[in-house]
Write an enzyme that holds these catalytic residues in place. Structure first.
Site, PDB file in Angstrom:
ATOM      1  N   SER A 178       0.848  -1.196   0.000  1.00  0.00           N
ATOM      2  CA  SER A 178       0.000   0.000   0.000  1.00  0.00           C
ATOM      3  C   SER A 178       0.881   1.243   0.000  1.00  0.00           C
ATOM      4  CB  SER A 178      -0.952  -0.034   1.197  1.00  0.00           C
ATOM      5  OG  SER A 178      -1.868   1.038   1.145  1.00  0.00           O
ATOM      6  N   THR A 179       0.789   2.098   1.014  1.00  0.00           N
ATOM      7  CA  THR A 179       1.536   3.350   1.026  1.00  0.00           C
ATOM      8  C   THR A 179       3.034   3.094   0.886  1.00  0.00           C
ATOM      9  OG1 THR A 179      -0.118   4.236   2.556  1.00  0.00           O
ATOM     10  CG2 THR A 179       1.915   5.503   2.289  1.00  0.00           C
ATOM     11  N   HIS A 204      -2.644  -1.027  -3.312  1.00  0.00           N
ATOM     12  CA  HIS A 204      -3.786  -0.135  -3.071  1.00  0.00           C
ATOM     13  C   HIS A 204      -3.627   1.125  -3.911  1.00  0.00           C
ATOM     14  CE1 HIS A 204      -4.345  -2.036   1.184  1.00  0.00           C
ATOM     15  NE2 HIS A 204      -4.857  -2.786   0.239  1.00  0.00           N
ATOM     16  N   MET A 297      -0.123   1.097   5.255  1.00  0.00           N
ATOM     17  CA  MET A 297      -0.853   1.388   6.482  1.00  0.00           C
ATOM     18  C   MET A 297      -1.965   0.372   6.691  1.00  0.00           C
ATOM     19  SD  MET A 297      -2.778   4.939   7.580  1.00  0.00           S
ATOM     20  CE  MET A 297      -4.178   4.729   6.490  1.00  0.00           C
ATOM     21  N   ASP A 300      -4.487  -4.827   6.082  1.00  0.00           N
ATOM     22  CA  ASP A 300      -4.911  -5.624   4.933  1.00  0.00           C
ATOM     23  C   ASP A 300      -3.780  -6.559   4.513  1.00  0.00           C
ATOM     24  OD1 ASP A 300      -6.488  -6.560   2.831  1.00  0.00           O
ATOM     25  OD2 ASP A 300      -5.724  -5.037   1.441  1.00  0.00           O
TER      26      ASP A 300
END
Length: 365
Positions: A178-179, A204, A297, A300
């Site tokens: 993600s991030t 993401h 973050m 997930d």
């Protein structure tokens, strides 16, 4: 109490500045300290008070957002969320912003304030909170990262249809991030050989942007990279990235694997969800898989990686020191889902080891 996240909004549209300010003003723990119509005005405001997060448009007068972003990341690295239009041109520009060190993307609202608050406010707030947690020095582009050689010419989702065979000739690499993941994936994938086991990835990212992201990686990597479509076969030398806004599941037909791209509810607050992908890989590939969870973050992917671990797949997590946000890997480690914790720079070696074990390492160096 924690100090509020200080946000600066930079956009040449007065209406959009009002929309974004109104949404963020409703979120606990977030304070919009200033707005600016272009980067020149923004720099004047930043001399008075430096923000924790900048929400930044790309196309603006006097100085474009990419130039401003590069200036910020070279002089005083700061978390930046790009606010971009859902167009092909906008997506390509956004990829440049991510490569320059942006922490995340939000689609630019093209509807009224009321509709935006109903549909997208949570995404905006989440992006700002995620950016505020980011290790921004990890987002700054690494000058030493040379481009690769050119190519030679969850519960809400139905489980995969079949159970994994004990052994097949094909291996599957499943990656969730993600991030900070766009930069991390670039570093891993550009280091891989032309022929390695098939790779399935959830990053993401909003709808419309994953195609441009995959296209950019495809131009940098020796292996082929593309946005996944239902029915795409997972095969050596190919990395498939889940489309933004849709889940991706692994399926098996005989000894071969393919993906299904489906609609469905948010899982672990995301669509696509890493948990959905990992769970399907655990069901279909089992010990024939390598599961990797990287910077991001939230949690997930943590439970999905535990399912992979429990069926005998090898599992890896990126270490805290090399993560932009040590959220997803941390949660996976807490669950006992991880066999090995590795720095980002060593993850490609584990994938290459899987390739050598499976006879797909031709040309690796």
């Amino acid at each position: 109490m924690h100090a509020p996240i200080k946000v600066l909004i930079v956009d040449d549209s007065a209406v959009l500045r009002q929309v974004l300010t109104a949404v963020l003003a409703r979120a606990p723990g977030i304070e919009v300290i200033a707005v600016a119509s272009d980067p020149i005005f923004a720099m004047e405001r930043m001399r008075i008070q430096w923000p924790d997060v900048i929400v930044l448009d790309v196309e603006m007068p006097r100085m474009d957002g990419i130039t401003f972003l590069k200036k910020i990341m070279s002089e005083r690295p700061t978390a930046v969320v790009i606010c971009s239009t859902l167009t092909e041109k906008g997506a390509e520009t956004t990829m440049q912003a991510l490569a320059a060190g942006a922490a995340g993307i939000i689609p630019k609202p093209r509807m009224g304030l009321k509709q935006f608050i109903q549909d997208s406010a949570e995404d905006l707030v989440s992006a700002v909170r995620g950016a505020a947690q980011a290790n921004v020095r990890r987002l700054a582009p690494a000058a030493s990262m040379a481009p690769a050689a050119a190519k030679p010419y969850a519960d809400a989702i139905p489980p995969a249809a079949a159970h994994a065979m004990a052994q097949t000739s094909e291996r599957v690499i499943a990656i969730g991030t993600s991030t900070g993941g766009t930069q991390a994936l670039e570093m891993v994938l550009t280091a891989l050989p032309r022929m390695c086991p098939g790779i399935v990835i959830v990053q993401h990212m909003p709808e419309k942007f994953t195609e441009a992201f995959a296209s950019r990686l495809n131009g940098l990597c020796r292996l082929d990279v593309r946005e996944a479509r239902s029915g795409d076969r997972v095969m050596p030398g190919l990395a498939l990235i889940a489309p933004g806004g849709r889940h991706m599941l692994l399926q098996r037909s005989g000894a071969q694997y393919h993906v299904d791209v489906i609609d469905g509810p948010l899982v672990s607050r995301h669509r696509p969800s890493v948990d959905v992908l990992f769970r399907s890989v655990a069901t279909c590939a089992g010990k024939n898989a390598l599961g990797i969870i990287m910077t991001g973050m939230g949690d997930d992917g943590a439970h999905g990686l535990k399912e992979l671990h429990d069926v005998g797949a090898r599992t890896l997590a990126q270490d805290e020191a090399s993560c932009v946000v040590y959220g997803m890997p941390k949660e996976a480690v807490k669950l006992g889902a991880v066999d090995r914790v590795l720095p980002l720079g060593e993850i490609h070696l584990e994938i290459a080891g899987t390739a050598r074990a499976n006879g797909h390492a031709q040309g690796f160096s």
